[in-house]
Scaffold this motif. Structure first.
Motif, PDB file in Angstrom:
ATOM      1  N   HIS A  91       0.848  -1.205   0.000  1.00 10.84           N
ATOM      2  CA  HIS A  91       0.000   0.000   0.000  1.00 10.84           C
ATOM      3  C   HIS A  91       0.886   1.259   0.000  1.00 10.84           C
ATOM      4  CE1 HIS A  91      -3.413   2.574   1.310  1.00 10.84           C
ATOM      5  NE2 HIS A  91      -2.477   3.192   2.005  1.00 10.84           N
ATOM      6  N   HIS A 147       1.427   4.473  -2.636  1.00 15.24           N
ATOM      7  CA  HIS A 147       1.458   5.929  -2.442  1.00 15.24           C
ATOM      8  C   HIS A 147       2.599   6.550  -3.251  1.00 15.24           C
ATOM      9  CE1 HIS A 147      -1.816   6.642   0.232  1.00 15.24           C
ATOM     10  NE2 HIS A 147      -1.357   5.876   1.212  1.00 15.24           N
ATOM     11  N   GLU A 168      -6.424   6.489  -1.112  1.00 18.75           N
ATOM     12  CA  GLU A 168      -6.268   5.242  -0.383  1.00 18.75           C
ATOM     13  C   GLU A 168      -6.633   4.045  -1.252  1.00 18.75           C
ATOM     14  OE1 GLU A 168      -4.252   6.296   1.852  1.00 18.75           O
ATOM     15  OE2 GLU A 168      -5.077   4.870   3.251  1.00 18.75           O
ATOM     16  N   HIS A 197      -4.570   7.267   7.066  1.00 14.55           N
ATOM     17  CA  HIS A 197      -5.181   6.352   6.092  1.00 14.55           C
ATOM     18  C   HIS A 197      -6.645   6.143   6.469  1.00 14.55           C
ATOM     19  CE1 HIS A 197      -0.888   5.443   6.321  1.00 14.55           C
ATOM     20  NE2 HIS A 197      -0.936   4.976   5.090  1.00 14.55           N
TER      21      HIS A 197
HETATM   22 ZN   LIG Z   1      -2.465   5.134   2.723  1.00 15.17          ZN
END
Ligand SMILES: [Zn+2]
Length: 267
Positions: free
Chosen positions: A139, A143, A194, A235
């Motif tokens: 994850h 980003h 996200e 997040h």
């Molecule tokens: Zn994040």
């Protein structure tokens, strides 16, 4: 006969006219704010890796001073290397992603300019399988792919850095970047940022293991936590994300196999 017939041309504006003026002013202000936002979010795609490395030179040491070279940090870097190997070539070029492990109870992870992922001990302690930790790392790589690590410096800082770079005022870039460090740790991403990062993470997880077991575990656990956890501030909307990840798994027909335990070198 009504009094309006006596209105002079020089009469002060009435309420209606004031409201219109106010509306125009508000619209103009909103327009400017929107424009700066749009410029900042577009300009991040023009910042080359060489400039990012320059930003890293001033930003990374600030976090490095809190990090501790340790067995845990080495293990996290080995995990990250396995995901990094799955990135498309254009996202690996001129990059050297590394984890900085900070032995504090904060539950958070963040991507910062200079190819570094900051992971706090508090987050690692709450993970229950290697797979879910890999999803968190994936994850964060997401980003980077979406350039959120630059956006989290703050719009004004991003625009200033870009201007300094394009006019060749290289000397000031460091001090501008340092002024954005505070917002790095407090950056609040939008749900779409996200979701995009999750999609990258899920793809990397599938490629690294051949299945996606554990993809939603960490975020599902976070959604049941008290709201004061830093990870939730940076997040947001974990429950919604879990649903979206599950939909993606279905759509792509990903398999869910056995999870691996956490490596013993992690706390
Ligand atoms: Zn994040």
């Amino acid at each position: 006969m009504s009094s309006t017939n006596y209105k002079s041309r020089n009469q002060p504006p009435n309420n209606r006219q004031l409201l219109i003026l106010l509306g125009i002013f508000a619209g103009f202000t909103i327009g400017i704010i929107w424009l700066i936002g749009w410029i900042a979010s577009s300009i991040v795609w023009l910042i080359p890796p060489s400039l990012e490395q320059q930003l890293g030179l001033v930003i990374v040491p600030i976090f490095e001073s809190q990090a501790k070279p340790s067995a845990a940090q080495n293990t996290l870097n080995e995990l990250l290397d396995r995901l990094e190997a799955q990135l498309p070539p254009q996202q690996r070029q001129n990059r050297d992603y590394k984890v900085l492990y900070i032995p504090e109870d904060t539950v958070n992870a963040l991507a910062i300019p200079g190819d570094r992922i900051i992971i706090y001990a508090g987050l690692v302690k709450r993970a229950q399988s290697e797979n879910e930790l890999m999803m968190v790392l994936g994850h964060e790589l997401g980003h980077f792919a979406n350039r959120d690590h630059l956006r989290s410096l703050g719009r004004a800082v991003v625009v200033q850095i870009a201007i300094a770079y394009f006019v060749g005022d290289i000397g000031t870039i460091g001090s501008i970047a340092v002024s954005g460090v505070e917002s790095l740790s407090n950056a609040q991403f939008s749900q779409s940022q996200e979701s995009q990062a999750d999609e990258v993470g899920l793809t990397l997880l599938q490629q690294a293991y051949g299945h996606v077991a554990g993809a939603t575990d960490f975020f599902a656990r976070m959604s049941k936590q008290a709201l004061d956890i830093d990870f939730l501030a940076t997040h947001p909307a974990p429950a919604r994300r879990v649903k979206e990840i599950q939909q993606l798994i279905k759509q792509r027909n990903y398999k869910v196999d056995q999870k691996l335990p956490l490596p013993p070198t992690l706390p």
